[in-house]
Structure formats: structure tokens, C-alpha cells
Design a protein around this motif. Structure first.
Motif, short mmCIF file in Angstrom:
data_model
loop_
_atom_site.label_atom_id
_atom_site.label_comp_id
_atom_site.label_asym_id
_atom_site.label_seq_id
_atom_site.Cartn_x
_atom_site.Cartn_y
_atom_site.Cartn_z
N LEU A 1 0.91 -1.31 -0.06
CA LEU A 1 0.11 -0.04 0.04
C LEU A 1 1.00 1.23 -0.04
O LEU A 1 0.39 2.16 -0.54
CB LEU A 1 -0.89 -0.12 0.98
CG LEU A 1 -2.20 -0.90 1.22
CD1 LEU A 1 -3.10 -0.99 2.29
CD2 LEU A 1 -2.78 -0.74 0.01
N ALA B 1 -0.78 2.69 -3.58
CA ALA B 1 -2.20 3.11 -2.55
C ALA B 1 -3.48 2.79 -3.71
O ALA B 1 -4.71 2.64 -3.15
CB ALA B 1 -2.27 4.56 -2.15
N GLU C 1 -6.32 0.30 9.21
CA GLU C 1 -6.85 1.76 9.11
C GLU C 1 -7.29 2.19 10.73
O GLU C 1 -7.16 3.31 11.06
CB GLU C 1 -7.81 1.85 8.28
CG GLU C 1 -7.20 1.99 6.83
CD GLU C 1 -8.43 1.41 5.86
OE1 GLU C 1 -8.07 1.65 4.51
OE2 GLU C 1 -9.67 1.48 6.16
N TYR D 1 -4.48 7.74 2.54
CA TYR D 1 -3.92 7.51 1.17
C TYR D 1 -3.92 8.80 0.19
O TYR D 1 -4.61 9.94 0.32
CB TYR D 1 -4.95 6.74 0.37
CG TYR D 1 -5.26 5.33 1.13
CD1 TYR D 1 -4.52 4.25 0.78
CD2 TYR D 1 -6.20 5.36 2.25
CE1 TYR D 1 -4.50 2.99 1.37
CE2 TYR D 1 -6.43 4.04 2.80
CZ TYR D 1 -5.62 2.98 2.56
OH TYR D 1 -5.89 1.75 3.38
#
Length: 165
Positions: A17, A21, A47, A55
């Protein structure tokens, strides 16, 4: 505070990520070797625990017309909370200041400032930043070339979370 251990799958998710992202959950699940539902569950856990904060789309400053980047070391007129708070409030209103770090050493703050060109940078410094009353002195360092600009961070074996999750 508690210590949360990442397993190799969590670390792989974070690594992927940080590098992309925009990856879909389906593609992420393929890359880590899990089905989509548990992959999404792990991402949501990261998260919700505060490990993944946001992001972003990373832009090329030159491609959007920002040809000058500088670091500016700022020393305030004093170290009282009122000076620090006032400075932070004022500097937060200047969009060209893209980073502001409270530091130790000779100065009090380190700013990263972007501008389209040297005349724009000079105007910004003379007409906006130097007009902040709480500033005693400043020293600018122009960035000539950047060889490493990683927004990712190394992923440790464990992390201590502030919220105890």
C-alpha cells in the motif's frame, strides 16, 4: 499503550500500500495470498488502529509548475506556548509551506516550502513568511536535486499504538 505484532502478511500489506495506494483489494489479495474478504478485514484493522492514516496521490512538483523547493529553518522570538501556537496557526495558512516540523538544535522549526520559481519564492518569503511576528530569524536552504524522496517508512516487527488497539 499496547504492543501490536505484525505478521508477515500485515507487513506485506503495508509495504504494497505504501508503494501503490491505488491497488484494488482483489489485486492486493492476490499479491498477499489471501482471499478478498480477509484482506479487506486486515486493511480495515490497520486503518482503524491508526497505522494507516491516509492515502495520497504523489505529484511531481515540476510537472505542476513548482520548480523551487527549499528548507527554511525558523527561530522564534521566544519559546512560550503562545508564540509557538501563533506561529503554527499562521504557517498552516500558507499553502506553499508543505511541511512544518518542530525541531531541536539551532532553530525551532524546519519548513519545506515550494514555489514556482525564485521570484515567487522571494515574494513568499518577503511578503508572507517574514511578516509573521513570532519569527526572529530564518535560514533558507535551496534544494538543488533530490535523490531520494520516499514517503514510505520501514515496517517494524511490531508497533506500539497510542490508542491501545
Amino acid at each position: 499503550m499496547s504492543s501490536v505484532k505484525f505478521d508477515h502478511i500485515d507487513r506485506k500489506i503495508l509495504h504494497i500500500l505504501q508503494n501503490n495506494a491505488k491497488i484494488t483489494n482483489a489485486q492486493l489479495s492476490k499479491e498477499i495470498g489471501l482471499s478478498p474478504a480477509p484482506t479487506l478485514e486486515r486493511v480495515k484493522k490497520l486503518e482503524n488502529s491508526g497505522v494507516i492514516v491516509s492515502y495520497h496521490a504523489k505529484l511531481d512538483p515540476h510537472e505542476v509548475g513548482l520548480g523551487v523547493s527549499t528548507f527554511v529553518q525558523v527561530t522564534l522570538i521566544g519559546h512560550k506556548k503562545k508564540y509557538i501556537d501563533a506561529f503554527i496557526n499562521k504557517i498552516s495558512e500558507i499553502p506553499e509551506v508543505v511541511e512544518c516540523h518542530h525541531i531541536t538544535g539551532q532553530g525551532d522549526f524546519m519548513l519545506k516550502v515550494v514555489a514556482s520559481d525564485i521570484p515567487s519564492y522571494q515574494r513568499l518569503m518577503l511578503e508572507e513568511i517574514s511578516e509573521i511576528d513570532e519569527i526572529d530569524s530564518m535560514e533558507s536552504i535551496i534544494i538543488l536535486q533530490t535523490f531520494k524522496d520516499s514517503r514510505g517508512v520501514p515496517i517494524p516487527e511490531h508497533i506500539v499504538l497510542q490508542n491501545g488497539i
